[in-house]
Design an enzyme around this catalytic site. Structure first.
Site, mmCIF file in Angstrom:
data_model
loop_
_atom_site.group_PDB
_atom_site.id
_atom_site.type_symbol
_atom_site.label_atom_id
_atom_site.label_comp_id
_atom_site.label_asym_id
_atom_site.label_seq_id
_atom_site.Cartn_x
_atom_site.Cartn_y
_atom_site.Cartn_z
ATOM 1 N N ARG A 58 0.827 -1.211 0.000
ATOM 2 C CA ARG A 58 0.000 0.000 0.000
ATOM 3 C C ARG A 58 0.866 1.268 0.000
ATOM 4 O O ARG A 58 0.538 2.261 -0.645
ATOM 5 C CB ARG A 58 -0.928 0.005 1.224
ATOM 6 C CG ARG A 58 -1.857 1.191 1.178
ATOM 7 C CD ARG A 58 -2.965 1.144 2.212
ATOM 8 N NE ARG A 58 -4.041 2.000 1.741
ATOM 9 C CZ ARG A 58 -4.655 2.889 2.506
ATOM 10 N NH1 ARG A 58 -4.339 3.003 3.766
ATOM 11 N NH2 ARG A 58 -5.601 3.644 2.005
ATOM 12 N N HIS A 62 0.590 4.359 -2.680
ATOM 13 C CA HIS A 62 0.427 5.773 -2.307
ATOM 14 C C HIS A 62 1.588 6.614 -2.824
ATOM 15 O O HIS A 62 1.396 7.739 -3.281
ATOM 16 C CB HIS A 62 0.316 5.921 -0.782
ATOM 17 C CG HIS A 62 -1.040 5.593 -0.260
ATOM 18 N ND1 HIS A 62 -1.539 6.115 0.910
ATOM 19 C CD2 HIS A 62 -2.021 4.798 -0.742
ATOM 20 C CE1 HIS A 62 -2.773 5.654 1.113
ATOM 21 N NE2 HIS A 62 -3.071 4.842 0.144
ATOM 22 N N GLY A 68 4.308 10.744 -8.606
ATOM 23 C CA GLY A 68 5.057 9.618 -9.154
ATOM 24 C C GLY A 68 5.790 8.863 -8.059
ATOM 25 O O GLY A 68 5.777 9.274 -6.893
ATOM 26 N N ASP A 70 8.422 8.473 -6.119
ATOM 27 C CA ASP A 70 9.598 9.280 -5.806
ATOM 28 C C ASP A 70 9.936 9.249 -4.318
ATOM 29 O O ASP A 70 10.663 10.121 -3.833
ATOM 30 C CB ASP A 70 9.380 10.730 -6.250
ATOM 31 C CG ASP A 70 8.313 11.430 -5.421
ATOM 32 O OD1 ASP A 70 7.493 10.727 -4.778
ATOM 33 O OD2 ASP A 70 8.299 12.671 -5.396
ATOM 34 N N ASN A 90 -3.754 8.244 6.050
ATOM 35 C CA ASN A 90 -2.531 7.515 6.407
ATOM 36 C C ASN A 90 -2.786 6.420 7.438
ATOM 37 O O ASN A 90 -1.845 5.784 7.867
ATOM 38 C CB ASN A 90 -1.485 8.486 6.967
ATOM 39 C CG ASN A 90 -1.862 8.975 8.350
ATOM 40 O OD1 ASN A 90 -2.977 8.765 8.809
ATOM 41 N ND2 ASN A 90 -0.932 9.616 9.011
ATOM 42 N N PRO A 157 -7.409 8.019 -4.693
ATOM 43 C CA PRO A 157 -8.801 7.556 -4.801
ATOM 44 C C PRO A 157 -9.342 7.169 -3.429
ATOM 45 O O PRO A 157 -8.592 6.693 -2.575
ATOM 46 C CB PRO A 157 -8.688 6.332 -5.721
ATOM 47 C CG PRO A 157 -7.266 5.886 -5.625
ATOM 48 C CD PRO A 157 -6.449 7.117 -5.341
ATOM 49 N N HIS A 187 -6.046 -5.642 -2.742
ATOM 50 C CA HIS A 187 -6.927 -5.810 -1.582
ATOM 51 C C HIS A 187 -7.150 -7.272 -1.210
ATOM 52 O O HIS A 187 -8.044 -7.579 -0.434
ATOM 53 C CB HIS A 187 -8.254 -5.077 -1.826
ATOM 54 C CG HIS A 187 -8.092 -3.588 -1.784
ATOM 55 N ND1 HIS A 187 -9.053 -2.707 -2.210
ATOM 56 C CD2 HIS A 187 -7.048 -2.822 -1.350
ATOM 57 C CE1 HIS A 187 -8.607 -1.455 -2.058
ATOM 58 N NE2 HIS A 187 -7.393 -1.504 -1.539
ATOM 59 N N THR A 188 -6.339 -8.139 -1.728
ATOM 60 C CA THR A 188 -6.295 -9.518 -1.232
ATOM 61 C C THR A 188 -5.459 -9.568 0.056
ATOM 62 O O THR A 188 -5.484 -10.551 0.790
ATOM 63 C CB THR A 188 -5.683 -10.483 -2.272
ATOM 64 O OG1 THR A 188 -5.660 -11.805 -1.726
ATOM 65 C CG2 THR A 188 -4.246 -10.113 -2.641
HETATM 66 C C1 HEM Z 1 -8.586 1.590 -6.510
HETATM 67 C C2 HEM Z 1 -8.485 2.505 -5.572
HETATM 68 C C3 HEM Z 1 -8.160 2.172 -4.148
HETATM 69 C C4 HEM Z 1 -8.863 2.585 -3.068
HETATM 70 C C5 HEM Z 1 -10.094 3.457 -3.065
HETATM 71 C C6 HEM Z 1 -8.220 2.017 -1.904
HETATM 72 C C7 HEM Z 1 -8.629 2.211 -0.608
HETATM 73 C C8 HEM Z 1 -8.109 1.591 0.497
HETATM 74 C C9 HEM Z 1 -8.557 1.769 1.846
HETATM 75 C C10 HEM Z 1 -9.674 2.711 2.276
HETATM 76 C C11 HEM Z 1 -7.839 0.952 2.647
HETATM 77 C C12 HEM Z 1 -7.984 0.753 4.145
HETATM 78 C C13 HEM Z 1 -7.371 1.855 4.939
HETATM 79 C C14 HEM Z 1 -7.715 1.667 6.388
HETATM 80 O O1 HEM Z 1 -8.828 2.005 6.766
HETATM 81 O O2 HEM Z 1 -6.895 1.144 7.136
HETATM 82 C C15 HEM Z 1 -6.912 0.243 1.802
HETATM 83 C C16 HEM Z 1 -6.012 -0.689 2.234
HETATM 84 C C17 HEM Z 1 -5.117 -1.335 1.427
HETATM 85 N N1 HEM Z 1 -4.916 -1.093 0.077
HETATM 86 FE FE1 HEM Z 1 -6.064 0.026 -1.118
HETATM 87 N N2 HEM Z 1 -7.155 1.274 -2.308
HETATM 88 C C18 HEM Z 1 -7.072 1.343 -3.672
HETATM 89 C C19 HEM Z 1 -6.118 0.769 -4.466
HETATM 90 C C20 HEM Z 1 -5.074 -0.007 -3.983
HETATM 91 C C21 HEM Z 1 -3.963 -0.469 -4.786
HETATM 92 C C22 HEM Z 1 -3.731 -0.093 -6.255
HETATM 93 C C23 HEM Z 1 -3.179 -1.239 -3.978
HETATM 94 C C24 HEM Z 1 -1.908 -1.961 -4.309
HETATM 95 C C25 HEM Z 1 -1.662 -2.519 -5.465
HETATM 96 C C26 HEM Z 1 -3.819 -1.263 -2.679
HETATM 97 C C27 HEM Z 1 -3.373 -1.978 -1.602
HETATM 98 C C28 HEM Z 1 -3.918 -1.927 -0.338
HETATM 99 C C29 HEM Z 1 -3.474 -2.774 0.750
HETATM 100 C C30 HEM Z 1 -2.415 -3.866 0.680
HETATM 101 C C31 HEM Z 1 -4.216 -2.391 1.875
HETATM 102 C C32 HEM Z 1 -4.101 -2.973 3.285
HETATM 103 C C33 HEM Z 1 -3.057 -2.180 4.031
HETATM 104 C C34 HEM Z 1 -2.677 -2.776 5.378
HETATM 105 O O3 HEM Z 1 -3.288 -3.737 5.839
HETATM 106 O O4 HEM Z 1 -1.720 -2.268 5.957
HETATM 107 N N3 HEM Z 1 -4.944 -0.484 -2.719
HETATM 108 N N4 HEM Z 1 -7.094 0.654 0.500
HETATM 109 C C1 LIG Z 2 -1.208 9.979 10.555
HETATM 110 O O1 LIG Z 2 -1.569 11.333 10.644
HETATM 111 C C2 LIG Z 2 -1.815 11.764 11.958
HETATM 112 C C3 LIG Z 2 -2.260 13.227 11.860
HETATM 113 O O2 LIG Z 2 -3.176 13.400 10.826
HETATM 114 C C4 LIG Z 2 -0.540 11.599 12.807
HETATM 115 O O3 LIG Z 2 -0.802 11.984 14.152
HETATM 116 C C5 LIG Z 2 -0.077 10.146 12.763
HETATM 117 O O4 LIG Z 2 1.165 9.999 13.420
HETATM 118 C C6 LIG Z 2 0.084 9.682 11.321
HETATM 119 N N1 LIG Z 2 0.397 8.248 11.262
HETATM 120 C C7 LIG Z 2 1.510 7.766 10.701
HETATM 121 C C8 LIG Z 2 1.633 6.280 10.665
HETATM 122 O O5 LIG Z 2 2.397 8.458 10.251
#
Ligand code: HEM
Ligand SMILES: *[C@@H]1O[C@H](CO)[C@@H](O)[C@H](O)[C@H]1NC(C)=O
Ligand SMILES: *[C@@H]1O[C@H](CO)[C@@H](O)[C@H](O)[C@H]1NC(C)=O
Ligand SMILES: *[C@@H]1O[C@H](CO)[C@@H](O)[C@H](O)[C@H]1NC(C)=O
Length: 315
Positions: A58, A62, A68, A70, A90, A157, A187-188
């Site tokens: 993830r 981001h 890009g 970077d 974040n 997004p 999201h697997t």
């Molecule tokens: C298509 C648009 C996408 C949206 C709207 C989106 C949105 C999100 C959101 C809302 C979360 C959960 C954040 C949280 O509440 O903790 C998440 C988690 C995650 N996303 Fe996406 N995502 C997108 C695309 C992607 C892409 C392109 C990847 C990687 C190829 C990705 C990989 C992940 C992974 C691995 C997590 C889990 C992170 C963790 O467990 O630490 N996502 N995403």
């Molecule tokens: C996420 O952002 C909040 C403030 O918006 C900050 O307090 C927190 O440390 C940040 N988390 C990470 C993992 O950097």
């Protein structure tokens, strides 16, 4: 004739280098053991924490979607400037220490040579492999950027995006509908906090308490992990029951209304993306092939201009 040949050659040359200027053997002479050192750092972290692959994948996404690929996601806030990592979406960005450890290992081998952006791109590939997914050759030669602004995370997004918003977000970065479907397969892996999907399971709209596209049983399980009152900040749900394994379960669940976000569900609202979801649900190989192709594309988005010594600060 000669002029035309020269023009065509110049054109071919400019097209092939214009894309990104990245190459597979970029560090062959300057830091041949960089990839092994990075893989080792990711593997060590994974041995202690199975959530590392999701975090790194993830983080790379981001990074690439803002300015890009970077390394801007890795920079820390300085003075008045709040960096991306301290911006609003974040919540699930974590495990930055893995990249710092990899950077330290690489700096010990060849100081000031390997960019943080390349380290993150390589670590994302290693993360997918450790989670049981496909491997691929990562083109290298990215440079690190000098700018990271929390306000720019607004251009990522969001989980409530519909298909046209998703398409726009991806096409602005030169990514197609196929890239959208394949990369959403990320999201697997991993976990989401309730805040990212709670709109769907309570007070959805004036006529429906629950988003009717969610499987009812799945919606009740989400309601129980995300109580309306006594909110726990860390509460949430795993992306799928095999959330530590990089497989095609995400697409199978998507067809049953059992994924967390509206942005996932939205992939079924367009004929082209819906067909791809079905294809990836029935063939893990088709998913892997498409994911690898799209990862290389996403991770080749242009970035910065320097090689940082510490991934958290500009040079
Ligand atoms: C298509 C648009 C996408 C949206 C709207 C989106 C949105 C999100 C959101 C809302 C979360 C959960 C954040 C949280 O509440 O903790 C998440 C988690 C995650 N996303 Fe996406 N995502 C997108 C695309 C992607 C892409 C392109 C990847 C990687 C190829 C990705 C990989 C992940 C992974 C691995 C997590 C889990 C992170 C963790 O467990 O630490 N996502 N995403
Ligand atoms: C996420 O952002 C909040 C403030 O918006 C900050 O307090 C927190 O440390 C940040 N988390 C990470 C993992 O950097
Ligand atoms: C998606 O959302 C935008 C902004 O809310 C809206 O203008 C557009 O009509 C929606 N598109 C679809 C296909 O629902
Ligand atoms: C609520 O959402 C459902 C499903 O998207 C839709 O059919 C219905 O028209 C919506 N109701 C209102 C009042 O917006």
């Amino acid at each position: 004739m000669a002029v035309i040949v020269a023009l065509v050659c110049a054109l071919i040359f400019s097209v092939s280098s214009l894309g990104n200027g990245l190459s597979s053997n970029y560090y062959e002479k300057t830091c041949p053991n960089a990839e092994a050192a990075i893989a080792d750092a990711v593997k060590k972290a994974f041995a202690n924490d199975k959530k590392v692959p999701a975090a790194i994948l993830r983080m790379h996404f981001h990074d690439c979607f803002i300015r890009g690929c970077d390394g801007s996601v890795l920079l820390k806030s300085v003075g008045q400037n709040t960096a991306e990592k301290d911006g609003p979406p974040n919540v699930s960005l974590h495990a930055f220490y893995v990249i710092d450890n990899a950077k330290k290992a690489v700096e010990a081998l060849c100081p000031g040579v390997v960019s943080c952006a390349d380290i993150l791109a390589l670590a994302a590939r290693d993360a997918v492999v450790l989670a049981g997914g496909p491997t691929w050759d990562v083109p290298k030669g990215r440079k690190d950027g000098r700018v990271s602004k929390a306000s720019e995370t607004r251009s990522l997004p969001g989980p409530a995006f519909n298909i046209s918003q998703l398409q726009q977000s991806f096409s602005q970065r030169g990514l197609s509908m196929e890239d959208l479907v394949a990369l959403s397969g990320g999201h697997t892996l991993g976990f989401s906090h309730c805040s990212s999907f709670e709109k769907r399971i309570r007070n959805f709209n004036a006529t429906h308490d629950i988003d009717p596209t969610i499987h009812p049983g799945f919606a009740s399980s989400l309601r129980s992990v995300c109580p309306a009152k006594n909110k726990l900040n860390n509460a949430g749900a795993t992306m799928d029951p095999s959330s530590a394994t990089f497989d095609n379960t995400y697409y199978k669940l998507l067809l049953q209304g059992k994924t967390l976000f509206s942005s996932d569900q939205a992939l079924l609202t367009n004929q082209k993306t819906q067909q791809l979801v079905s294809k990836f649900a029935s063939s893990q190989k088709a998913f892997y092939d498409a994911f690898v192709k799209s990862m290389i594309k996403m991770s080749s988005l242009n970035g910065g201009q320097e090689v940082r010594l510490d991934c958290k600060v500009v040079r």
